[in-house]
Scaffold this active site. Structure first.
Site, PDB file in Angstrom:
ATOM      1  N   GLY A  11       0.852  -1.195   0.069  1.00  0.00           N
ATOM      2  CA  GLY A  11       0.074   0.079  -0.082  1.00  0.00           C
ATOM      3  C   GLY A  11       1.047   1.183   0.074  1.00  0.00           C
ATOM      4  CD  GLN A  12      -0.362   7.230   0.638  1.00  0.00           C
ATOM      5  OE1 GLN A  12      -0.760   8.045  -0.402  1.00  0.00           O
ATOM      6  NE2 GLN A  12      -0.914   7.359   1.763  1.00  0.00           N
ATOM      7  CG  MET A  59      -4.111  -8.190   7.876  1.00  0.00           C
ATOM      8  SD  MET A  59      -2.406  -8.191   8.593  1.00  0.00           S
ATOM      9  CE  MET A  59      -2.862  -7.565  10.317  1.00  0.00           C
ATOM     10  CG  LEU A  80       1.659   0.333   7.744  1.00  0.00           C
ATOM     11  CD1 LEU A  80       2.776   0.717   6.699  1.00  0.00           C
ATOM     12  CD2 LEU A  80       1.410   1.166   9.009  1.00  0.00           C
ATOM     13  CB  ALA A  81      -2.485  -5.050   6.238  1.00  0.00           C
ATOM     14  CB  SER A  84      -7.175   1.668   3.968  1.00  0.00           C
ATOM     15  OG  SER A  84      -7.095   1.691   2.511  1.00  0.00           O
ATOM     16  CB  THR A 125      -7.828   6.370  10.895  1.00  0.00           C
ATOM     17  OG1 THR A 125      -8.132   7.527  10.049  1.00  0.00           O
ATOM     18  CG2 THR A 125      -8.669   5.393  11.533  1.00  0.00           C
ATOM     19  CD  GLU A 127     -12.652   8.919   8.162  1.00  0.00           C
ATOM     20  OE1 GLU A 127     -13.967   8.947   8.252  1.00  0.00           O
ATOM     21  OE2 GLU A 127     -12.248  10.017   7.391  1.00  0.00           O
ATOM     22  CE1 TYR A 150      -9.937   2.442   7.352  1.00  0.00           C
ATOM     23  CE2 TYR A 150     -10.299   4.569   7.911  1.00  0.00           C
ATOM     24  CZ  TYR A 150      -9.275   3.696   7.731  1.00  0.00           C
ATOM     25  OH  TYR A 150      -8.157   3.949   7.605  1.00  0.00           O
ATOM     26  CE  LYS A 154      -7.329   1.466   9.927  1.00  0.00           C
ATOM     27  NZ  LYS A 154      -5.902   0.813   9.977  1.00  0.00           N
ATOM     28  CG  HIS A 180      -0.888   9.628   5.475  1.00  0.00           C
ATOM     29  ND1 HIS A 180      -1.933   9.668   6.478  1.00  0.00           N
ATOM     30  CD2 HIS A 180      -0.554   8.697   5.265  1.00  0.00           C
ATOM     31  CE1 HIS A 180      -1.518   8.227   6.910  1.00  0.00           C
ATOM     32  NE2 HIS A 180      -0.939   7.786   6.238  1.00  0.00           N
ATOM     33  NE  ARG A 185      -4.889   8.678   0.164  1.00  0.00           N
ATOM     34  CZ  ARG A 185      -5.458   8.261   1.190  1.00  0.00           C
ATOM     35  NH1 ARG A 185      -5.413   6.850   1.563  1.00  0.00           N
ATOM     36  NH2 ARG A 185      -6.150   8.950   1.977  1.00  0.00           N
TER      37      ARG A 185
END
Ligand code: NDP
Ligand code: GDP
Length: 325
Positions: A11-12, A59, A80-81, A84, A125, A127, A150, A154, A180, A185
């Site tokens: 991912g990013q 995961m 980080l997985a 998202s 996050t 969020e 989401y 999280k 970010h 992205r």
């Protein structure tokens, strides 16, 4: 030589973090889910696709995380997985809960069972705050009110990380990162959707850009800056949670203006609203207070939104020109 296990390595953030860790001399293991069409374009763009050692796993499969930790013997685990994308989380809430929520618990369990002294980073996050009007500036003390599956998933992962710290003494840190972005992205996120469209419109490949709520406000920073904060958290003496943000908020509308202005176009001539991009519940305003990260970790965002959007438009112009050859 220190070693790190990075989940979500394709991912990013996985790409930028791997680059940072490799530059610091780490051996980097990437935890990668099996896909019928593997995508490692981000590692390729950063020129590190040959340098990250991959370990296959998912995961939602604890045994694969246990195996990955045994194989890597990682000193630091960066989780980080995730599924998202907020929009998708209403269409696939259960998958999101499994990969984003339970997935983090699986990673914590793997650490507890295999290497409890390993340091653990959880990708939390903004969020989780939900952008409630009574809290227009969000810090580590702001109450949580997630507004999407989401965000809820999280928040579960966030509290599990704190719980493993308090229950088992795991060195677990949560980085509460605000949005970010970067040229790496995903295209479904609004900044990249805009910069890709700006490039295509400028080069005559697209006529209009359809967006949803352009009055939403976000605190946007550059992913390359933010991965440094992740690393710094795990180098600190004590594990803790930190807001990582720029401290500036901008509407989607003004972010569009910055991107279109850069190529000499007026965004009002191209942007149209399509209600299909409205969300069942919106997070209206995100604005982070990064004082704790600044004071304790000595971390500060370096890249302005203008610099970020220009970097992204340049990258997309380059890609679209390449496609047209
Ligand atoms: P991306 O979506 O770019 O990367 C997430 C990665 O996780 C992808 O490579 C994805 O693989 C992988 N993944 C998803 N599900 C699984 C699974 N079940 N098992 C193994 N791997 C899986 O996210 P970012 O790099 O932008 O973000 C990194 C983390 O930070 C995420 O957890 C995100 O939620 C969080 N975050 C991001 C913010 C941002 O603004 N970028 C802000 C705050 C937090 P595949 O694509 O093949 O499914
Ligand atoms: P998020 O903050 O993680 O949801 O990141 P996004 O980049 O997906 O969305 C940021 C904001 O842009 C949200 O408030 C969205 O509602 C808003 N937005 C407006 N139009 C769009 C669109 O077409 N796509 C996306 N992804 N977001 C949009």
């Amino acid at each position: 030589m220190k070693s790190a296990l990075v989940t979500g390595v394709l991912g990013q953030d996985g790409a930028y973090l791997s680059k940072l860790l490799l530059e610091k001399g780490y051996k980097v293991y990437g935890f990668v889910a099996r896909r019928s069409t593997p995508v490692d374009w981000r590692l390729q763009e950063l020129g590190i696709d040959k340098d990250v050692e991959r370990i296959e796993g998912d995961m939602t499969d604890l045994s694969s995380l246990v195996r990955a930790l045994k194989e890597s013997n990682a000193d630091e685990v960066y989780n980080l997985a995730a599924q998202s994308f907020v929009g998708t989380s209403w269409n696939q809430p259960i998958l999101t809960a499994y990969s984003t929520g339970i997935g983090a618990l699986n990673a914590l369990e793997a650490v507890r069972l295999v290497k409890p002294e390993a340091k653990y980073y959880q990708a939390s996050t903004s969020e989780m705050f939900g952008g409630m009007p009574e809290h227009p500036l969000q810090s580590e003390e702001t109450p949580f009110h997630p507004r999407s599956p989401y965000g809820v998933s999280k928040l579960f992962a966030h509290w599990m990380t704190r719980n493993y710290r308090e229950s088992f003494g795991i060195f677990g840190c949560c980085g509460i990162l605000f949005n970010h972005e970067s040229p790496l992205r995903g295209i479904e996120f609004v900044t990249r959707k805009v910069t890709d469209a700006v490039a295509r419109i400028k080069l005559g490949q697209q006529d209009k850009l359809y967006l949803g709520n352009i009055d939403a406000k976000r605190d946007w920073g550059f992913a390359g800056d933010y991965v440094e904060a992740m690393w710094k958290m795990l180098q600190h003496d004590t594990p803790d949670d930190y807001v990582v943000a720029t401290g500036r908020t901008t509407t989607v509308r003004d972010m569009c203006k910055i991107a279109f202005d850069y190529v000499g176009l007026n965004y009002e001539d191209y942007v149209e609203i399509d209600p299909k991009f409205y969300r069942p519940a919106e997070v209206d305003l995100l604005l982070g207070d990064p004082k704790k990260a600044e004071n304790v970790l000595g971390w500060k965002a370096k890249t302005t939104l203008e610099e970020l959007m220009h970097m992204m438009v340049d990258a997309d112009l380059r890609r679209v020109k390449q496609e047209m050859k």
